[in-house]
Scaffold this motif. Structure first.
Motif, PDB file in Angstrom:
ATOM      1  N   ALA A  16      10.765 -34.837  13.312  1.00 13.21           N
ATOM      2  CA  ALA A  16      10.388 -34.938  14.729  1.00 13.21           C
ATOM      3  C   ALA A  16       9.749 -36.292  15.024  1.00 13.21           C
ATOM      4  N   LYS A  17       8.876 -36.756  14.153  1.00 14.98           N
ATOM      5  CA  LYS A  17       8.224 -38.052  14.362  1.00 14.98           C
ATOM      6  C   LYS A  17       9.231 -39.192  14.249  1.00 14.98           C
ATOM      7  N   LEU A  18      10.134 -39.110  13.281  1.00 16.54           N
ATOM      8  CA  LEU A  18      11.169 -40.137  13.153  1.00 16.54           C
ATOM      9  C   LEU A  18      12.054 -40.175  14.394  1.00 16.54           C
ATOM     10  N   ALA A  19      12.396 -39.001  14.936  1.00 12.85           N
ATOM     11  CA  ALA A  19      13.218 -38.949  16.145  1.00 12.85           C
ATOM     12  C   ALA A  19      12.498 -39.573  17.337  1.00 12.85           C
ATOM     13  N   VAL A  20      11.218 -39.265  17.489  1.00 10.07           N
ATOM     14  CA  VAL A  20      10.439 -39.840  18.592  1.00 10.07           C
ATOM     15  C   VAL A  20      10.350 -41.358  18.437  1.00 10.07           C
ATOM     16  N   ASP A  21      10.021 -41.820  17.247  1.00 14.48           N
ATOM     17  CA  ASP A  21       9.871 -43.257  17.044  1.00 14.48           C
ATOM     18  C   ASP A  21      11.184 -44.008  17.239  1.00 14.48           C
ATOM     19  N   PHE A  22      12.276 -43.455  16.728  1.00 13.36           N
ATOM     20  CA  PHE A  22      13.570 -44.115  16.890  1.00 13.36           C
ATOM     21  C   PHE A  22      13.978 -44.160  18.361  1.00 13.36           C
ATOM     22  N   SER A  23      13.844 -43.042  19.056  1.00 15.32           N
ATOM     23  CA  SER A  23      14.271 -43.001  20.458  1.00 15.32           C
ATOM     24  C   SER A  23      13.382 -43.860  21.352  1.00 15.32           C
ATOM     25  N   THR A  24      12.076 -43.870  21.109  1.00 16.19           N
ATOM     26  CA  THR A  24      11.207 -44.701  21.946  1.00 16.19           C
ATOM     27  C   THR A  24      11.390 -46.181  21.626  1.00 16.19           C
ATOM     28  N   SER A  25      11.729 -46.500  20.393  1.00 21.28           N
ATOM     29  CA  SER A  25      12.032 -47.898  20.047  1.00 21.28           C
ATOM     30  C   SER A  25      13.264 -48.370  20.819  1.00 21.28           C
ATOM     31  N   PHE A  26      14.305 -47.562  20.806  1.00 24.80           N
ATOM     32  CA  PHE A  26      15.529 -47.899  21.524  1.00 24.80           C
ATOM     33  C   PHE A  26      15.259 -48.025  23.026  1.00 24.80           C
ATOM     34  N   ALA A  27      14.592 -47.028  23.594  1.00 24.86           N
ATOM     35  CA  ALA A  27      14.347 -47.024  25.041  1.00 24.86           C
ATOM     36  C   ALA A  27      13.427 -48.167  25.468  1.00 24.86           C
ATOM     37  N   THR A  39       6.448 -50.032  32.089  1.00 24.38           N
ATOM     38  CA  THR A  39       7.194 -48.816  31.749  1.00 24.38           C
ATOM     39  C   THR A  39       7.589 -48.850  30.276  1.00 24.38           C
ATOM     40  N   GLY A  40       8.013 -50.026  29.811  1.00 20.16           N
ATOM     41  CA  GLY A  40       8.380 -50.169  28.406  1.00 20.16           C
ATOM     42  C   GLY A  40       7.218 -49.891  27.475  1.00 20.16           C
ATOM     43  N   LEU A  41       6.047 -50.399  27.818  1.00 19.73           N
ATOM     44  CA  LEU A  41       4.863 -50.145  26.995  1.00 19.73           C
ATOM     45  C   LEU A  41       4.492 -48.667  26.994  1.00 19.73           C
ATOM     46  N   LEU A  42       4.584 -48.040  28.155  1.00 18.83           N
ATOM     47  CA  LEU A  42       4.295 -46.608  28.241  1.00 18.83           C
ATOM     48  C   LEU A  42       5.274 -45.801  27.393  1.00 18.83           C
ATOM     49  N   VAL A  43       6.551 -46.140  27.463  1.00 19.30           N
ATOM     50  CA  VAL A  43       7.569 -45.445  26.674  1.00 19.30           C
ATOM     51  C   VAL A  43       7.378 -45.736  25.185  1.00 19.30           C
ATOM     52  N   ALA A  44       7.005 -46.976  24.866  1.00 19.75           N
ATOM     53  CA  ALA A  44       6.848 -47.367  23.460  1.00 19.75           C
ATOM     54  C   ALA A  44       5.712 -46.614  22.787  1.00 19.75           C
TER      55      ALA A  44
END
Length: 128
Positions: A16-27, A39-44
Motif C-alpha cells: 500500500a505504501k509503495l503504491a501511494v508513493d509511486f502514484s504520488t510521484s507520478f502525479a 497542488t503538486g506539493l500537496l499531492v507529493a
C-alpha cells in the motif's frame, strides 16, 4: 509489539505504501510539468504523510520484516540510501518543472539505485 523505529523502516515496503508513493510521484511530477507548484506539493506529500501516519498507528509489519525484502531493507536502508531516493525524486521534479524530458527517467534511475545499490554486497552476505 514492534518498536516504532522498526515500523518506520518496514512500512516503506508495504504494498500500500509503495503504491501511494509511486502514484504520488507520478502525479506530482506531471503537476510539476504543468507548473502547478502548490497542488503538486500537496499531492507529493499529503497522501504519503496521511498513509504513513495511519499505517504506523494501526498496522503490523511482521510480514514485511520476515520477508526476504524485509531482510534486505534492514541491511540496506540507511539514511544515505533514503537521501539518494529523495534526490532522485528532486531530479524528476526539477526536470518536469524545467521541461527537461531526460531528467525524469534519470531521476527515476537514481531512485532505483537508491533502492538497489547494495544488492551485490547483500547477496554476498547471504551465501554460506
Amino acid at each position: 509489539m514492534m518498536p516504532t523505529r522498526e515500523k518506520v523502516l518496514y512500512h516503506q515496503i508495504h504494498p500500500a505504501k509503495l503504491a501511494v508513493d509511486f502514484s504520488t510521484s507520478f502525479a506530482s511530477t506531471w503537476l510539476g510539468w504543468q507548473h502547478e507548484l502548490w497542488t503538486g506539493l500537496l499531492v507529493a506529500f499529503g497522501p504519503s504523510v496521511v498513509v504513513t501516519m495511519a499505517m504506523l498507528r494501526w498496522m503490523d509489519f511482521s510480514k514485511q520484516r520476515d520477508s526476504s525484502f524485509g531482510h534486505y531493507v534492514a541491511f540496506h536502508m540507511t539514511p544515505g540510501a533514503t537521501a539518494v531516493r529523495s534526490g532522485g525524486q528532486l531530479v524528476m521534479w526539477m526536470g518536469a518543472w524545467l521541461h527537461l524530458v531526460w531528467a525524469i527517467p534519470a531521476g527515476f534511475i537514481v531512485i532505483l539505485l537508491g533502492w538497489t545499490y547494495s544488492l551485490p554486497s547483500w547477496y554476498a552476505r547471504q551465501k554460506p
